[in-house]
Design a protein around this motif. Sequence first.
Motif, short mmCIF file in Angstrom:
data_model
loop_
_atom_site.label_atom_id
_atom_site.label_comp_id
_atom_site.label_asym_id
_atom_site.label_seq_id
_atom_site.Cartn_x
_atom_site.Cartn_y
_atom_site.Cartn_z
N LEU A 163 0.66 -1.16 0.04
CA LEU A 163 -0.06 -0.11 -0.07
C LEU A 163 0.82 1.22 0.01
CD1 LEU A 163 -3.26 0.75 1.98
CD2 LEU A 163 -1.24 2.31 2.32
N PHE A 209 -7.62 -4.53 7.42
CA PHE A 209 -6.92 -5.86 6.95
C PHE A 209 -7.34 -6.89 7.85
CE2 PHE A 209 -4.86 -3.33 3.89
CZ PHE A 209 -4.22 -4.18 3.14
N LEU A 225 -1.24 -6.19 5.37
CA LEU A 225 -0.90 -5.08 5.05
C LEU A 225 0.78 -4.77 5.06
CD1 LEU A 225 -1.78 -2.07 4.51
CD2 LEU A 225 -1.92 -1.63 6.86
#
Length: 254
Positions: A32, A73, A80
Amino acid sequence: GIKKLSKKIRNTRKAHDSFAQDERIKSKRFGLDISVFLHKAISCDEGAGEFHLQPAIPITKVETVCKKLIGLFKRADATLVVCFDGDHHILKNEENKKRRTEHSGAAAHLKDILLRENPDQHVEEAKKMMKQATYVRPDIIAHAVSIFKEHKVETYGAIYEADFQLWYWEMTGFTHGTISVDSDIFAMGSKDANSLFIDLLNVESSDGKCKIIKRDDVWKQDLFGKGSRINTGLQGRRREEAKLNVQAQTLSVR
């Protein structure tokens, strides 16, 4: 990037996907790019207000967003992996200079508003300038890093921008997919046709509304007009270019 990528690939009338409930997400690792989430956190009314306080304080909205990502998550039973931007590439010098000018201009305009005889009559204008003057300061990044590390979330810093690092993670199998709003990652390709791109993830929704796009579906689209498509040749060239910008070892944020 490719403007409004998800709309070109998917029927926009179709309901959003649910990150927390989609079986394709379970047990997978997703890289991310945190920068977009931090920008949004500090440019809302609450975040912008705290951004301008002196001395600087930890911004509540940043903590809220980070913890919502962590919770999302956990509900999805996925891992993550957070990436922060490193140094900006020299090719972005002009763009970054423009951004700094915009930020400083908005800050000067805000100061001018507050010095007016009746500043309370210009509240909306002041709010707009407060938001435009925000940027992700080092202390904001440090705050986010501390939250992720406290919750045992893998946190890394890219050498340059996070885009290249996220691509590299997919290419090496370090992650199964990427969460970002930057479609440049598609042009760089991935070795796994089943890897997933999570677009427009909304952390404010309990189930993580988003658009889940399988990378293989992108290559089947004529995204650049009739008779053209992103082909393996383009993928190959992008990979070679990216290799010049990405080192083999990921640097941990210290």
